[in-house]
Write a protein that holds these residues in place. Structure first.
Motif, PDB file in Angstrom:
ATOM      1  N   MET A  34       0.764  -1.177  -0.062  1.00 21.97           N
ATOM      2  CA  MET A  34      -0.017  -0.083   0.041  1.00 21.97           C
ATOM      3  C   MET A  34       1.032   1.039  -0.151  1.00 21.97           C
ATOM      4  O   MET A  34       1.994   1.190   0.878  1.00 21.97           O
ATOM      5  N   CYS A  35       0.603   2.420  -0.894  1.00 19.57           N
ATOM      6  CA  CYS A  35       1.543   3.292  -0.823  1.00 19.57           C
ATOM      7  C   CYS A  35       0.710   4.631  -0.771  1.00 19.57           C
ATOM      8  O   CYS A  35      -0.514   4.690  -1.022  1.00 19.57           O
ATOM      9  N   ASN A  36       1.232   5.573  -0.268  1.00 21.06           N
ATOM     10  CA  ASN A  36       0.559   6.941   0.177  1.00 21.06           C
ATOM     11  C   ASN A  36       1.645   8.026  -0.384  1.00 21.06           C
ATOM     12  O   ASN A  36       2.895   7.946   0.284  1.00 21.06           O
ATOM     13  N   THR A  37       1.199   8.907  -0.862  1.00 19.85           N
ATOM     14  CA  THR A  37       2.183  10.040  -1.410  1.00 19.85           C
ATOM     15  C   THR A  37       1.192  11.492  -1.179  1.00 19.85           C
ATOM     16  O   THR A  37       0.244  11.507  -1.356  1.00 19.85           O
ATOM     17  N   GLN A  38       2.078  11.881  -0.259  1.00 18.55           N
ATOM     18  CA  GLN A  38       1.587  13.486  -0.032  1.00 18.55           C
ATOM     19  C   GLN A  38       2.412  14.595  -0.678  1.00 18.55           C
ATOM     20  O   GLN A  38       3.478  14.654  -0.986  1.00 18.55           O
ATOM     21  N   TYR A  39       1.536  15.435  -1.488  1.00 23.66           N
ATOM     22  CA  TYR A  39       1.982  16.500  -2.344  1.00 23.66           C
ATOM     23  C   TYR A  39       1.885  17.791  -1.420  1.00 23.66           C
ATOM     24  O   TYR A  39       1.060  18.110  -1.050  1.00 23.66           O
ATOM     25  N   PHE A  40       3.089  18.440  -1.570  1.00 24.82           N
ATOM     26  CA  PHE A  40       3.413  19.942  -1.131  1.00 24.82           C
ATOM     27  C   PHE A  40       3.543  20.916  -1.949  1.00 24.82           C
ATOM     28  O   PHE A  40       4.364  20.483  -2.918  1.00 24.82           O
ATOM     29  N   SER A  41       3.217  22.347  -1.695  1.00 25.30           N
ATOM     30  CA  SER A  41       3.614  23.154  -2.450  1.00 25.30           C
ATOM     31  C   SER A  41       4.781  23.880  -2.367  1.00 25.30           C
ATOM     32  O   SER A  41       5.283  24.403  -3.067  1.00 25.30           O
ATOM     33  N   ASP A  42       5.315  23.489  -1.216  1.00 27.99           N
ATOM     34  CA  ASP A  42       6.837  24.168  -0.836  1.00 27.99           C
ATOM     35  C   ASP A  42       7.884  22.960  -0.528  1.00 27.99           C
ATOM     36  O   ASP A  42       7.443  21.905   0.096  1.00 27.99           O
ATOM     37  N   SER A  43       9.133  23.499  -0.669  1.00 25.92           N
ATOM     38  CA  SER A  43      10.164  22.479  -0.537  1.00 25.92           C
ATOM     39  C   SER A  43      10.238  22.206   1.144  1.00 25.92           C
ATOM     40  O   SER A  43      10.919  21.042   1.570  1.00 25.92           O
ATOM     41  N   ALA A  44       9.908  22.915   1.858  1.00 22.15           N
ATOM     42  CA  ALA A  44       9.765  22.842   3.664  1.00 22.15           C
ATOM     43  C   ALA A  44       8.506  21.567   3.926  1.00 22.15           C
ATOM     44  O   ALA A  44       8.618  21.142   4.784  1.00 22.15           O
ATOM     45  N   ARG A  45       7.954  21.412   2.781  1.00 24.94           N
ATOM     46  CA  ARG A  45       6.712  20.302   3.119  1.00 24.94           C
ATOM     47  C   ARG A  45       5.975  20.891   4.174  1.00 24.94           C
ATOM     48  O   ARG A  45       5.353  20.183   4.929  1.00 24.94           O
ATOM     49  N   THR A  46       5.406  22.350   4.249  1.00 28.36           N
ATOM     50  CA  THR A  46       4.504  22.666   5.315  1.00 28.36           C
ATOM     51  C   THR A  46       3.163  22.956   4.623  1.00 28.36           C
ATOM     52  O   THR A  46       2.103  22.785   5.582  1.00 28.36           O
ATOM     53  N   ASN A  47       2.749  23.071   3.403  1.00 23.31           N
ATOM     54  CA  ASN A  47       1.568  23.331   2.866  1.00 23.31           C
ATOM     55  C   ASN A  47       1.049  22.119   2.027  1.00 23.31           C
ATOM     56  O   ASN A  47       1.438  22.032   0.885  1.00 23.31           O
ATOM     57  N   LEU A  48       0.340  21.076   2.690  1.00 24.20           N
ATOM     58  CA  LEU A  48      -0.223  19.938   2.005  1.00 24.20           C
ATOM     59  C   LEU A  48      -1.219  20.577   0.810  1.00 24.20           C
ATOM     60  O   LEU A  48      -2.222  20.907   1.155  1.00 24.20           O
TER      61      LEU A  48
END
Length: 78
Positions: A34-48
């Protein structure tokens, strides 16, 4: 002719400049996981901005925007 070549070069450079350098493609999810990918708008990965989950059954669930900086995780199916 030279103007056309220069115009194409400028447009190509501008198009490439708009793609974030840290943007990544998610790895393929292997069978039996099972795989989960979260996408963020910024390189700090603070805005999902989106999520894609690939379940053991083969079903895929997504929401939001599926591009940008990622955090990817996987776990074996039981």
């Amino acid at each position: 002719m030279i103007r056309r070549v220069l115009a194409v070069a400028v447009l190509t450079t501008a198009a490439l400049a708009t793609v974030p350098t840290g943007a990544q493609a998610a790895p393929a999810c292997r069978a039996g996981y099972m795989c989960n990918t979260q996408y963020f708008s910024d390189s700090a990965r603070t805005n999902l901005v989106g999520v894609k989950t690939e379940f053991c059954s083969g079903e895929v669930s997504t929401w939001g925007r599926l591009n940008g900086y990622i955090t990817w995780s996987t776990s074996p199916c039981n």
